[in-house]
Scaffold this motif. Structure first.
Motif, PDB file in Angstrom:
ATOM      1  N   ARG A   1       0.137   9.760  -4.303  1.00  0.00           N
ATOM      2  CA  ARG A   1      -1.048   9.948  -3.456  1.00  0.00           C
ATOM      3  C   ARG A   1      -0.690  10.103  -1.983  1.00  0.00           C
ATOM      4  O   ARG A   1      -1.532  10.463  -1.187  1.00  0.00           O
ATOM      5  CB  ARG A   1      -2.012   8.770  -3.622  1.00  0.00           C
ATOM      6  CG  ARG A   1      -2.667   8.751  -4.994  1.00  0.00           C
ATOM      7  CD  ARG A   1      -3.687   7.666  -5.096  1.00  0.00           C
ATOM      8  NE  ARG A   1      -2.991   6.382  -5.049  1.00  0.00           N
ATOM      9  CZ  ARG A   1      -3.564   5.239  -4.740  1.00  0.00           C
ATOM     10  NH1 ARG A   1      -4.831   5.192  -4.424  1.00  0.00           N
ATOM     11  NH2 ARG A   1      -2.874   4.120  -4.746  1.00  0.00           N
ATOM     12  N   LEU A   2       0.547   9.833  -1.611  1.00  0.00           N
ATOM     13  CA  LEU A   2       0.980  10.001  -0.222  1.00  0.00           C
ATOM     14  C   LEU A   2       1.855  11.237  -0.172  1.00  0.00           C
ATOM     15  O   LEU A   2       3.000  11.231  -0.593  1.00  0.00           O
ATOM     16  CB  LEU A   2       1.756   8.768   0.242  1.00  0.00           C
ATOM     17  CG  LEU A   2       2.125   8.717   1.713  1.00  0.00           C
ATOM     18  CD1 LEU A   2       0.871   8.675   2.568  1.00  0.00           C
ATOM     19  CD2 LEU A   2       2.952   7.489   1.997  1.00  0.00           C
TER      20      LEU A   2
ATOM     21  N   SER B   1       7.358   8.723   7.710  1.00  0.00           N
ATOM     22  CA  SER B   1       8.275   8.655   8.849  1.00  0.00           C
ATOM     23  C   SER B   1       7.754   7.697   9.912  1.00  0.00           C
ATOM     24  O   SER B   1       8.512   6.903  10.472  1.00  0.00           O
ATOM     25  CB  SER B   1       8.462  10.036   9.475  1.00  0.00           C
ATOM     26  OG  SER B   1       8.979  10.936   8.549  1.00  0.00           O
ATOM     27  N   ARG B   2       6.475   7.768  10.178  1.00  0.00           N
ATOM     28  CA  ARG B   2       5.887   6.871  11.183  1.00  0.00           C
ATOM     29  C   ARG B   2       5.924   5.423  10.722  1.00  0.00           C
ATOM     30  O   ARG B   2       6.157   4.519  11.538  1.00  0.00           O
ATOM     31  CB  ARG B   2       4.461   7.295  11.491  1.00  0.00           C
ATOM     32  CG  ARG B   2       4.406   8.589  12.265  1.00  0.00           C
ATOM     33  CD  ARG B   2       3.004   9.052  12.506  1.00  0.00           C
ATOM     34  NE  ARG B   2       3.003  10.275  13.294  1.00  0.00           N
ATOM     35  CZ  ARG B   2       1.984  11.079  13.396  1.00  0.00           C
ATOM     36  NH1 ARG B   2       0.847  10.808  12.766  1.00  0.00           N
ATOM     37  NH2 ARG B   2       2.070  12.166  14.126  1.00  0.00           N
ATOM     38  N   VAL B   3       5.710   5.198   9.450  1.00  0.00           N
ATOM     39  CA  VAL B   3       5.759   3.832   8.922  1.00  0.00           C
ATOM     40  C   VAL B   3       7.186   3.298   9.004  1.00  0.00           C
ATOM     41  O   VAL B   3       7.398   2.126   9.351  1.00  0.00           O
ATOM     42  CB  VAL B   3       5.211   3.781   7.475  1.00  0.00           C
ATOM     43  CG1 VAL B   3       5.442   2.426   6.841  1.00  0.00           C
ATOM     44  CG2 VAL B   3       3.727   4.123   7.458  1.00  0.00           C
TER      45      VAL B   3
ATOM     46  N   VAL C   1       0.838  -1.206   0.000  1.00  0.00           N
ATOM     47  CA  VAL C   1       0.000   0.000   0.000  1.00  0.00           C
ATOM     48  C   VAL C   1       0.870   1.253   0.000  1.00  0.00           C
ATOM     49  O   VAL C   1       0.661   2.171  -0.803  1.00  0.00           O
ATOM     50  CB  VAL C   1      -0.969  -0.011   1.210  1.00  0.00           C
ATOM     51  CG1 VAL C   1      -1.678   1.321   1.359  1.00  0.00           C
ATOM     52  CG2 VAL C   1      -1.975  -1.148   1.069  1.00  0.00           C
ATOM     53  N   VAL C   2       1.848   1.296   0.888  1.00  0.00           N
ATOM     54  CA  VAL C   2       2.714   2.477   0.988  1.00  0.00           C
ATOM     55  C   VAL C   2       3.510   2.667  -0.300  1.00  0.00           C
ATOM     56  O   VAL C   2       3.614   3.790  -0.818  1.00  0.00           O
ATOM     57  CB  VAL C   2       3.656   2.360   2.210  1.00  0.00           C
ATOM     58  CG1 VAL C   2       4.756   3.395   2.163  1.00  0.00           C
ATOM     59  CG2 VAL C   2       2.862   2.483   3.495  1.00  0.00           C
ATOM     60  N   LYS C   3       4.042   1.584  -0.829  1.00  0.00           N
ATOM     61  CA  LYS C   3       4.839   1.684  -2.060  1.00  0.00           C
ATOM     62  C   LYS C   3       3.993   2.231  -3.207  1.00  0.00           C
ATOM     63  O   LYS C   3       4.433   3.115  -3.953  1.00  0.00           O
ATOM     64  CB  LYS C   3       5.397   0.310  -2.429  1.00  0.00           C
ATOM     65  CG  LYS C   3       6.332   0.326  -3.604  1.00  0.00           C
ATOM     66  CD  LYS C   3       6.940  -1.039  -3.823  1.00  0.00           C
ATOM     67  CE  LYS C   3       7.933  -0.975  -4.962  1.00  0.00           C
ATOM     68  NZ  LYS C   3       8.634  -2.230  -5.138  1.00  0.00           N
ATOM     69  N   ASP C   4       2.783   1.737  -3.328  1.00  0.00           N
ATOM     70  CA  ASP C   4       1.891   2.214  -4.390  1.00  0.00           C
ATOM     71  C   ASP C   4       1.573   3.695  -4.209  1.00  0.00           C
ATOM     72  O   ASP C   4       1.613   4.469  -5.168  1.00  0.00           O
ATOM     73  CB  ASP C   4       0.597   1.386  -4.397  1.00  0.00           C
ATOM     74  CG  ASP C   4      -0.381   1.877  -5.441  1.00  0.00           C
ATOM     75  OD1 ASP C   4      -0.013   1.886  -6.634  1.00  0.00           O
ATOM     76  OD2 ASP C   4      -1.515   2.254  -5.059  1.00  0.00           O
ATOM     77  N   ARG C   5       1.282   4.098  -2.986  1.00  0.00           N
ATOM     78  CA  ARG C   5       0.922   5.500  -2.742  1.00  0.00           C
ATOM     79  C   ARG C   5       2.100   6.446  -2.942  1.00  0.00           C
ATOM     80  O   ARG C   5       1.932   7.569  -3.397  1.00  0.00           O
ATOM     81  CB  ARG C   5       0.336   5.668  -1.357  1.00  0.00           C
ATOM     82  CG  ARG C   5      -1.035   5.037  -1.276  1.00  0.00           C
ATOM     83  CD  ARG C   5      -1.761   5.410  -0.044  1.00  0.00           C
ATOM     84  NE  ARG C   5      -3.077   4.792  -0.056  1.00  0.00           N
ATOM     85  CZ  ARG C   5      -3.886   4.782   0.960  1.00  0.00           C
ATOM     86  NH1 ARG C   5      -3.521   5.361   2.085  1.00  0.00           N
ATOM     87  NH2 ARG C   5      -5.062   4.212   0.873  1.00  0.00           N
ATOM     88  N   ILE C   6       3.296   6.001  -2.594  1.00  0.00           N
ATOM     89  CA  ILE C   6       4.476   6.851  -2.804  1.00  0.00           C
ATOM     90  C   ILE C   6       4.748   7.018  -4.293  1.00  0.00           C
ATOM     91  O   ILE C   6       4.984   8.121  -4.777  1.00  0.00           O
ATOM     92  CB  ILE C   6       5.713   6.265  -2.081  1.00  0.00           C
ATOM     93  CG1 ILE C   6       5.581   6.474  -0.578  1.00  0.00           C
ATOM     94  CG2 ILE C   6       7.001   6.923  -2.594  1.00  0.00           C
ATOM     95  CD1 ILE C   6       6.673   5.816   0.240  1.00  0.00           C
ATOM     96  N   HIS C   7       4.680   5.929  -5.031  1.00  0.00           N
ATOM     97  CA  HIS C   7       5.035   5.989  -6.454  1.00  0.00           C
ATOM     98  C   HIS C   7       3.957   6.633  -7.317  1.00  0.00           C
ATOM     99  O   HIS C   7       4.261   7.121  -8.400  1.00  0.00           O
ATOM    100  CB  HIS C   7       5.379   4.597  -6.965  1.00  0.00           C
ATOM    101  CG  HIS C   7       6.687   4.102  -6.424  1.00  0.00           C
ATOM    102  ND1 HIS C   7       7.901   4.548  -6.887  1.00  0.00           N
ATOM    103  CD2 HIS C   7       6.975   3.234  -5.435  1.00  0.00           C
ATOM    104  CE1 HIS C   7       8.875   3.970  -6.221  1.00  0.00           C
ATOM    105  NE2 HIS C   7       8.342   3.169  -5.312  1.00  0.00           N
ATOM    106  N   THR C   8       2.715   6.658  -6.850  1.00  0.00           N
ATOM    107  CA  THR C   8       1.667   7.341  -7.606  1.00  0.00           C
ATOM    108  C   THR C   8       1.464   8.773  -7.136  1.00  0.00           C
ATOM    109  O   THR C   8       0.678   9.504  -7.716  1.00  0.00           O
ATOM    110  CB  THR C   8       0.323   6.579  -7.512  1.00  0.00           C
ATOM    111  OG1 THR C   8      -0.071   6.499  -6.147  1.00  0.00           O
ATOM    112  CG2 THR C   8       0.438   5.206  -8.134  1.00  0.00           C
TER     113      THR C   8
END
Length: 156
Positions: free
Chosen positions: A64-65, A72-74, A55-62
């Motif tokens: 959306r994050l 940082s928290r993750v 989820v995080v990888k997808d949001r960073i690369h698109t």
């Protein structure tokens, strides 16, 4: 902040194995049998972190994050989980170091070995999932330059 180093996890695991072995040596005679899935919570955590990594990888690369504090928290969660996994892997390994030599003469030790193996596998899965989650928090710019922080991209 640097990414988790294998030597840090290895050191934690070795110390925990020694402590685990000492504790089993001191208290095994008065313990009840180890529950079969005592390490199961670690597997559930590993599954959550594995899914979270995607989820995080997808949001960073698109894109959306956008809030850096979330990433940082993750990363902090991933670092703490990898340490927990390494420590618990060490403890389960210490338990195995105690149980395996005694399994020929103690029926209780023989019966507890599968529980310790399951616990060790679950702890190893947590370490792997936490490292994956930490890896997924890298931005595309981090991936272009690898892990080395000494390379700078020229800015025009």
């Amino acid at each position: 902040m640097h990414f988790t180093r294998a030597r840090d996890l290895l050191l934690s695991g070795i110390v925990a194995a020694g402590v685990g072995l000492a504790l089993f040596d001191l208290a095994y005679g008065s313990m009840q049998s180890i529950p079969r899935f005592a390490g199961g919570l670690l597997a559930i955590m590993a599954l959550g972190e594995l899914i979270g990594g995607f989820v995080v990888k997808d949001r960073i690369h698109t894109g959306r994050l956008t809030e850096a504090i979330v990433v940082s928290r993750v990363v902090v969660l991933a670092k703490a989980s990898s340490q927990l996994g390494a420590i618990m892997l060490g403890v389960w390994f210490g338990a195995l170091l105690y149980l395996v030599p005694r399994s020929a003469s103690l029926a209780a030790a023989r019966e507890d070995i599968p529980s310790a193996i399951i616990g060790a596998v679950c702890a190893a899965a947590l370490v792997a999932a936490a490292l994956w989650l930490e890896h997924c928090c890298r931005t595309p710019q981090d991936s272009d330059h690898g892990d080395r922080g000494d390379q700078q991209t020229p800015r025009n």
